[in-house]
Design a protein around this motif. Structure first.
Motif, PDB file in Angstrom:
ATOM      1  N   UNK A 105       0.823  -1.208   0.000  1.00 57.94           N
ATOM      2  CA  UNK A 105       0.000   0.000   0.000  1.00 57.94           C
ATOM      3  C   UNK A 105       0.857   1.259   0.000  1.00 57.94           C
ATOM      4  N   UNK A 106       1.962   1.233   0.717  1.00 56.49           N
ATOM      5  CA  UNK A 106       2.883   2.372   0.707  1.00 56.49           C
ATOM      6  C   UNK A 106       3.437   2.599  -0.691  1.00 56.49           C
ATOM      7  N   UNK A 107       3.838   1.517  -1.350  1.00 52.12           N
ATOM      8  CA  UNK A 107       4.311   1.641  -2.727  1.00 52.12           C
ATOM      9  C   UNK A 107       3.233   2.191  -3.639  1.00 52.12           C
ATOM     10  N   UNK A 108       1.983   1.757  -3.428  1.00 52.98           N
ATOM     11  CA  UNK A 108       0.882   2.247  -4.250  1.00 52.98           C
ATOM     12  C   UNK A 108       0.676   3.745  -4.056  1.00 52.98           C
ATOM     13  N   UNK A 109       0.725   4.205  -2.815  1.00 50.41           N
ATOM     14  CA  UNK A 109       0.541   5.635  -2.545  1.00 50.41           C
ATOM     15  C   UNK A 109       1.631   6.471  -3.216  1.00 50.41           C
ATOM     16  N   UNK A 113      12.412 -14.840   7.472  1.00 52.07           N
ATOM     17  CA  UNK A 113      12.617 -13.398   7.466  1.00 52.07           C
ATOM     18  C   UNK A 113      13.237 -12.928   6.170  1.00 52.07           C
ATOM     19  N   UNK A 114      14.138 -13.724   5.627  1.00 51.05           N
ATOM     20  CA  UNK A 114      14.799 -13.355   4.377  1.00 51.05           C
ATOM     21  C   UNK A 114      13.835 -13.447   3.202  1.00 51.05           C
ATOM     22  N   UNK A 115      13.037 -14.513   3.154  1.00 48.58           N
ATOM     23  CA  UNK A 115      12.085 -14.689   2.066  1.00 48.58           C
ATOM     24  C   UNK A 115      11.051 -13.574   2.071  1.00 48.58           C
ATOM     25  N   UNK A 116      10.457 -13.315   3.227  1.00 52.90           N
ATOM     26  CA  UNK A 116       9.433 -12.283   3.290  1.00 52.90           C
ATOM     27  C   UNK A 116      10.026 -10.889   3.131  1.00 52.90           C
ATOM     28  N   UNK A 117      11.285 -10.717   3.476  1.00 57.90           N
ATOM     29  CA  UNK A 117      11.944  -9.436   3.234  1.00 57.90           C
ATOM     30  C   UNK A 117      12.063  -9.144   1.746  1.00 57.90           C
ATOM     31  N   UNK A 118      12.524 -10.124   0.973  1.00 58.51           N
ATOM     32  CA  UNK A 118      12.640  -9.930  -0.472  1.00 58.51           C
ATOM     33  C   UNK A 118      11.271  -9.858  -1.125  1.00 58.51           C
ATOM     34  N   UNK A 119      10.309 -10.646  -0.612  1.00 61.50           N
ATOM     35  CA  UNK A 119       8.942 -10.565  -1.135  1.00 61.50           C
ATOM     36  C   UNK A 119       8.360  -9.181  -0.879  1.00 61.50           C
ATOM     37  N   UNK A 120       8.625  -8.636   0.300  1.00 60.50           N
ATOM     38  CA  UNK A 120       8.149  -7.288   0.601  1.00 60.50           C
ATOM     39  C   UNK A 120       8.747  -6.243  -0.323  1.00 60.50           C
ATOM     40  N   UNK A 121      10.019  -6.410  -0.687  1.00 60.19           N
ATOM     41  CA  UNK A 121      10.665  -5.473  -1.600  1.00 60.19           C
ATOM     42  C   UNK A 121       9.999  -5.488  -2.969  1.00 60.19           C
ATOM     43  N   UNK A 148       5.814  -3.570  -6.917  1.00 64.98           N
ATOM     44  CA  UNK A 148       4.526  -3.833  -7.543  1.00 64.98           C
ATOM     45  C   UNK A 148       3.536  -2.733  -7.188  1.00 64.98           C
ATOM     46  N   UNK A 149       3.562  -2.290  -5.930  1.00 60.88           N
ATOM     47  CA  UNK A 149       2.690  -1.200  -5.525  1.00 60.88           C
ATOM     48  C   UNK A 149       2.966   0.088  -6.292  1.00 60.88           C
ATOM     49  N   UNK A 150       4.236   0.368  -6.575  1.00 58.41           N
ATOM     50  CA  UNK A 150       4.563   1.558  -7.369  1.00 58.41           C
ATOM     51  C   UNK A 150       3.890   1.514  -8.734  1.00 58.41           C
ATOM     52  N   UNK A 151       3.990   0.352  -9.402  1.00 57.49           N
ATOM     53  CA  UNK A 151       3.371   0.218 -10.720  1.00 57.49           C
ATOM     54  C   UNK A 151       1.861   0.310 -10.653  1.00 57.49           C
ATOM     55  N   UNK A 152       1.270  -0.379  -9.681  1.00 57.50           N
ATOM     56  CA  UNK A 152      -0.186  -0.339  -9.526  1.00 57.50           C
ATOM     57  C   UNK A 152      -0.647   1.075  -9.192  1.00 57.50           C
ATOM     58  N   UNK A 153       0.099   1.748  -8.304  1.00 56.54           N
ATOM     59  CA  UNK A 153      -0.266   3.118  -7.944  1.00 56.54           C
ATOM     60  C   UNK A 153      -0.230   4.044  -9.149  1.00 56.54           C
ATOM     61  N   UNK A 154       0.770   3.876 -10.008  1.00 57.20           N
ATOM     62  CA  UNK A 154       0.829   4.694 -11.208  1.00 57.20           C
ATOM     63  C   UNK A 154      -0.332   4.443 -12.142  1.00 57.20           C
ATOM     64  N   UNK A 155      -0.854   3.222 -12.119  1.00 53.63           N
ATOM     65  CA  UNK A 155      -1.938   2.874 -13.033  1.00 53.63           C
ATOM     66  C   UNK A 155      -3.264   3.509 -12.630  1.00 53.63           C
ATOM     67  N   UNK A 157      -4.889   5.409   0.090  1.00 51.97           N
ATOM     68  CA  UNK A 157      -3.970   4.351   0.517  1.00 51.97           C
ATOM     69  C   UNK A 157      -3.413   4.618   1.914  1.00 51.97           C
ATOM     70  N   UNK A 158      -3.309   5.885   2.299  1.00 59.56           N
ATOM     71  CA  UNK A 158      -2.952   6.187   3.677  1.00 59.56           C
ATOM     72  C   UNK A 158      -4.030   5.650   4.617  1.00 59.56           C
ATOM     73  N   UNK A 159      -5.281   5.842   4.243  1.00 58.65           N
ATOM     74  CA  UNK A 159      -6.371   5.271   5.024  1.00 58.65           C
ATOM     75  C   UNK A 159      -6.330   3.758   5.037  1.00 58.65           C
TER      76      UNK A 159
END
Length: 507
Positions: free
Chosen positions: A77-81, A124-132, A137-144, A441-443
């Motif tokens: 959501x942060x990436x989307x915003x 922790x490592x897997x979810x860290x890279x997944x979070x990245x 992905x959020x950046x792209x979706x947010x731009x759309x 997205x902040x909400x």
């Protein structure tokens, strides 16, 4: 601004290109909902692979901690915003079409990257890279978001503009259904191919299954890449922002199947951009109220909408009680099946009720009705939750829960996407839509993190879950009532008017 090319857009009959534009513009929203709704079953698979804890009960043994789930949601959501703010502004500075392909490319590559999250031994490592990758992905979706809404609004005619933009947004419903279907199919294939014994609750290839589910989300978006690159720039951007009326007429000749001679003027009046910059005193005097109304409505809606999505974890526990332990594939399959049922029965119908009624009833009435009905439903669920729903979920509970999604989509979840694309001048339209969406997205971050804290905090202290659920649901009802007030007092109706008529209102 009496330009013939814009008048031709406002009065053009519905053509094949309009439906093609709905599919092209809707793929970003499709990917957004696919990514959001594939996470609950994927977290089950991830929990089975990386979070097994023999010291806990069978119910908690394989569960990914709520803090981890909320973090994964909040990162996307942060990436989307951020994407909405950045790409929204670029859409006004560089052009809708030029930025459109970039946001799609980011979505496709990051969706694939989610499946290749490295370091497969430590959670922790897997979810860290997944979070990245989910942040990207959020950046792209947010731009759309701002680009899809703006492009569709600038291509559509004024009589059916709301229905077209709502149809773009309705692709979210099909994304939810597709995410659930893909999850069920993948889990079924792996379950049958693996020949798992009843004692084998965590098969080794479960780590592959969730990666495949995530990567398949990139396929529909990738198929629209050529169409996006071949789209012409919108006539309104070309004529009003770039001030090239002749080129706008050439582009619309390809789209509207009308001879260029019918809307080209020999001496067209030169479009004059607004003499005030973004965020100037003049801008806020003329458009500050609209920007505030759009941003606050979206902010309040997303607090409720994303909280309601996370509430599904409580539904799963009540409607999918385990009399015996099952393997990861069956567990994830059942969760996806319940998501699909909710999508078919409430979510998708809500979107298409809006498509049908948006240009008949109007944006403000639908948004106000949605907020009001959601408030009533949350009260109906929340007040008797501890005595009636918490220990024995039944069909009545599911009907009420489904209605929250129906009235969100036949209400503010759709209209908050439509209205910002219709109120602002062409040179600010994408930017203001991005600002409104980022507020939403902040909400969503507040709703997702806050709701999980409220519903689990008391449980961790030894209290029944209902003690945390009842006030949470009542608070969500109150948020809906605040959204109703904002809608009735500050939101302007845009139905049946051209974009230029809406932006020229001097308030």
């Amino acid at each position: 601004m009496a330009l013939k090319v814009l008048s031709a857009l406002d009065t053009a009959r519905t053509q094949l290109y309009h439906f093609k534009a709905i599919i092209i513009a809707g793929m970003g929203l499709f990917t957004d909902s696919y990514d959001l709704f594939c996470i609950p079953p994927i977290m089950i698979l991830v929990g089975r692979v990386y979070y097994e804890n023999e010291n806990l009960s069978d119910e908690e043994k394989y569960r990914v901690p709520p803090a981890v789930v909320s973090t994964m949601v909040a990162i996307a959501l942060l990436g989307t915003a951020i994407g909405q703010l950045v790409f929204g502004r670029l859409g006004d500075l560089v052009g809708r079409r030029r930025v459109y392909g970039l946001s799609l490319t980011i979505m496709v590559l990051s969706s694939i990257g989610c499946g290749f999250s490295f370091c497969t031994r430590k959670s922790s490592c897997v979810l860290g890279s997944l979070g990245l990758f989910r942040f990207a992905l959020g950046l792209g979706i947010g731009g759309d978001y701002p680009l899809s809404a703006t492009i569709m609004s600038e291509f559509a005619n004024k009589k059916t503009r709301g229905a077209f933009i709502a149809a773009v947004f309705s692709m979210q419903g099909f994304g939810i259904l597709t995410a659930s279907t893909v999850t069920m199919v993948v889990c079924t294939i792996f379950d049958r191919a693996s020949n798992i014994s009843p004692e084998d609750l965590t098969p080794r290839d479960a780590d592959i299954a969730w990666r495949i589910i995530l990567m398949l989300g990139a396929v529909p978006a990738a198929f629209t890449f050529y169409w996006r690159m071949s789209m012409p720039e919108t006539a309104r951007y070309t004529a009003l922002v770039e001030q090239n009326v002749v080129q706008a007429a050439r582009d619309m000749e390809k789209v509207l199947e009308i001879s260029m001679n019918e809307f080209v003027e020999e001496n067209p009046p030169l479009p004059t951009p607004p003499p005030y910059p973004l965020f100037s005193k003049h801008f806020f005097r003329r458009h500050g109220r609209d920007l505030m109304a759009c941003s606050w409505s979206w902010f309040l809606l997303d607090i409720v909408f994303y909280s309601s999505n996370l509430f599904q974890s409580q539904i799963y526990e009540q409607f999918l009680p385990r009399k015996k332990r099952v393997n990861a594939y069956i567990d994830a399959f059942d969760v996806a099946k319940l998501q699909a049922i909710i999508a078919i029965c409430s979510t998708i119908p809500g979107y298409w009720f809006t498509v049908y009624f948006i240009d008949i009833i109007g944006r403000v009435r639908i948004q106000a009705m949605g907020f009001f009905c959601m408030a009533l439903v949350y009260l109906a669920i929340g007040i008797p939750y501890e005595k009636h729903w918490s220990n024995d979920a039944n069909a009545g509970f599911m009907i009420l829960y489904g209605l929250t999604f129906f009235f969100a989509n036949f209400g503010p979840n759709t209209t908050t996407f439509i209205v910002p694309a219709e109120l602002f001048p062409a040179r600010f339209r994408s930017t203001c839509h991005g600002i409104s969406g980022a507020a939403g997205k902040l909400g969503a971050i507040i709703g997702s993190v806050g709701f999980l804290w409220a519903s689990h905090e008391k449980k961790e202290q030894g209290y029944p879950r209902a003690i945390g659920m009842t006030p949470s649901l009542i608070i969500l009802s109150g948020v809906c009532l605040v959204g109703l007030v904002v809608t009735l007092l500050f939101t302007r109706e845009t139905m049946g008017r051209s974009l230029e008529e809406n932006e020229n209102d001097d308030l």
